[in-house]
Design a protein around this motif. Sequence first.
Motif, PDB file in Angstrom:
ATOM      1  N   LYS A  21       0.835  -1.206   0.000  1.00  9.46           N
ATOM      2  CA  LYS A  21       0.000   0.000   0.000  1.00  9.46           C
ATOM      3  C   LYS A  21       0.864   1.247   0.000  1.00  9.46           C
ATOM      4  O   LYS A  21       0.570   2.218  -0.692  1.00  9.46           O
ATOM      5  N   ARG A  22       1.958   1.216   0.760  1.00 10.81           N
ATOM      6  CA  ARG A  22       2.878   2.352   0.802  1.00 10.81           C
ATOM      7  C   ARG A  22       3.487   2.608  -0.571  1.00 10.81           C
ATOM      8  O   ARG A  22       3.645   3.751  -0.996  1.00 10.81           O
ATOM      9  N   ALA A  23       3.829   1.542  -1.291  1.00  4.75           N
ATOM     10  CA  ALA A  23       4.377   1.684  -2.641  1.00  4.75           C
ATOM     11  C   ALA A  23       3.350   2.340  -3.568  1.00  4.75           C
ATOM     12  O   ALA A  23       3.717   3.177  -4.407  1.00  4.75           O
ATOM     13  N   GLU A  24       2.080   1.987  -3.417  1.00  2.58           N
ATOM     14  CA  GLU A  24       1.017   2.608  -4.220  1.00  2.58           C
ATOM     15  C   GLU A  24       0.935   4.110  -3.955  1.00  2.58           C
ATOM     16  O   GLU A  24       0.813   4.907  -4.897  1.00  2.58           O
ATOM     17  N   VAL A  25       0.986   4.491  -2.687  1.00  2.89           N
ATOM     18  CA  VAL A  25       0.883   5.907  -2.316  1.00  2.89           C
ATOM     19  C   VAL A  25       2.074   6.685  -2.877  1.00  2.89           C
ATOM     20  O   VAL A  25       1.902   7.765  -3.462  1.00  2.89           O
ATOM     21  N   MET A 102      11.367   9.326  -4.618  1.00  2.82           N
ATOM     22  CA  MET A 102      12.122   8.218  -5.210  1.00  2.82           C
ATOM     23  C   MET A 102      12.964   7.512  -4.154  1.00  2.82           C
ATOM     24  O   MET A 102      13.077   6.282  -4.157  1.00  2.82           O
ATOM     25  N   ALA A 103      13.536   8.281  -3.227  1.00  5.04           N
ATOM     26  CA  ALA A 103      14.311   7.671  -2.139  1.00  5.04           C
ATOM     27  C   ALA A 103      13.396   6.834  -1.244  1.00  5.04           C
ATOM     28  O   ALA A 103      13.761   5.724  -0.836  1.00  5.04           O
ATOM     29  N   LYS A 104      12.193   7.358  -0.936  1.00  8.58           N
ATOM     30  CA  LYS A 104      11.242   6.602  -0.118  1.00  8.58           C
ATOM     31  C   LYS A 104      10.794   5.338  -0.839  1.00  8.58           C
ATOM     32  O   LYS A 104      10.622   4.291  -0.218  1.00  8.58           O
ATOM     33  N   PHE A 105      10.627   5.428  -2.161  1.00  7.71           N
ATOM     34  CA  PHE A 105      10.202   4.264  -2.942  1.00  7.71           C
ATOM     35  C   PHE A 105      11.278   3.175  -2.904  1.00  7.71           C
ATOM     36  O   PHE A 105      10.979   1.998  -2.729  1.00  7.71           O
ATOM     37  N   ALA A 106      12.544   3.575  -3.067  1.00  6.03           N
ATOM     38  CA  ALA A 106      13.648   2.610  -3.030  1.00  6.03           C
ATOM     39  C   ALA A 106      13.760   1.970  -1.646  1.00  6.03           C
ATOM     40  O   ALA A 106      13.950   0.746  -1.532  1.00  6.03           O
ATOM     41  N   GLU A 107      13.630   2.778  -0.597  1.00  2.00           N
ATOM     42  CA  GLU A 107      13.692   2.240   0.771  1.00  2.00           C
ATOM     43  C   GLU A 107      12.549   1.259   1.017  1.00  2.00           C
ATOM     44  O   GLU A 107      12.749   0.178   1.574  1.00  2.00           O
ATOM     45  N   ASN A 108      11.359   1.619   0.566  1.00  2.00           N
ATOM     46  CA  ASN A 108      10.200   0.745   0.743  1.00  2.00           C
ATOM     47  C   ASN A 108      10.381  -0.561  -0.030  1.00  2.00           C
ATOM     48  O   ASN A 108      10.012  -1.630   0.453  1.00  2.00           O
ATOM     49  N   ALA A 109      10.962  -0.493  -1.226  1.00  2.00           N
ATOM     50  CA  ALA A 109      11.199  -1.703  -2.025  1.00  2.00           C
ATOM     51  C   ALA A 109      12.165  -2.646  -1.310  1.00  2.00           C
ATOM     52  O   ALA A 109      11.959  -3.863  -1.300  1.00  2.00           O
TER      53      ALA A 109
END
Length: 133
Positions: A21-25, A102-109
């Motif tokens: 869900k976080r990745a979607e947001v 983008m940094a948050k997306f990479a960390e979440n991944a």
Amino acid sequence: MGISFDKALGIHEHTLSLRSKRAEVIANNLANADTPGYKAQALDFDKALQNAMNGHNKGLLRTHEKHISSSAGSSAFSDVVYSVPNQPDTGDGNTVDSQKEMAKFAENAMEYQTTLMFLSKKFKGMKTALKGE
């Protein structure tokens, strides 16, 4: 005696769905980085995890029996909040910082992959125990 997956997997099944869900947001924020007036959103992960653990992750409440129910796997909509921007307004009202997102997306991944690996090892351990090895 049956196997309780809730006890065996613990918190990790909830974290996996919340990281999705976080990745979607975050992806939605990146997709709207150039949309005038768009306000960046974030998932309050701690609050969402607490709600999931307490069984309050059903999405919107149905107020009438003829209403269509929301998907049971989605986190509560109250867990998505607007982000506080770190930079001044550029004049178009958009609060998305693309580099930060983008940094948050990479960390979440990475966190998502870590959770998957942990669950994989849990299942491998359960399989070994069932075989009696």
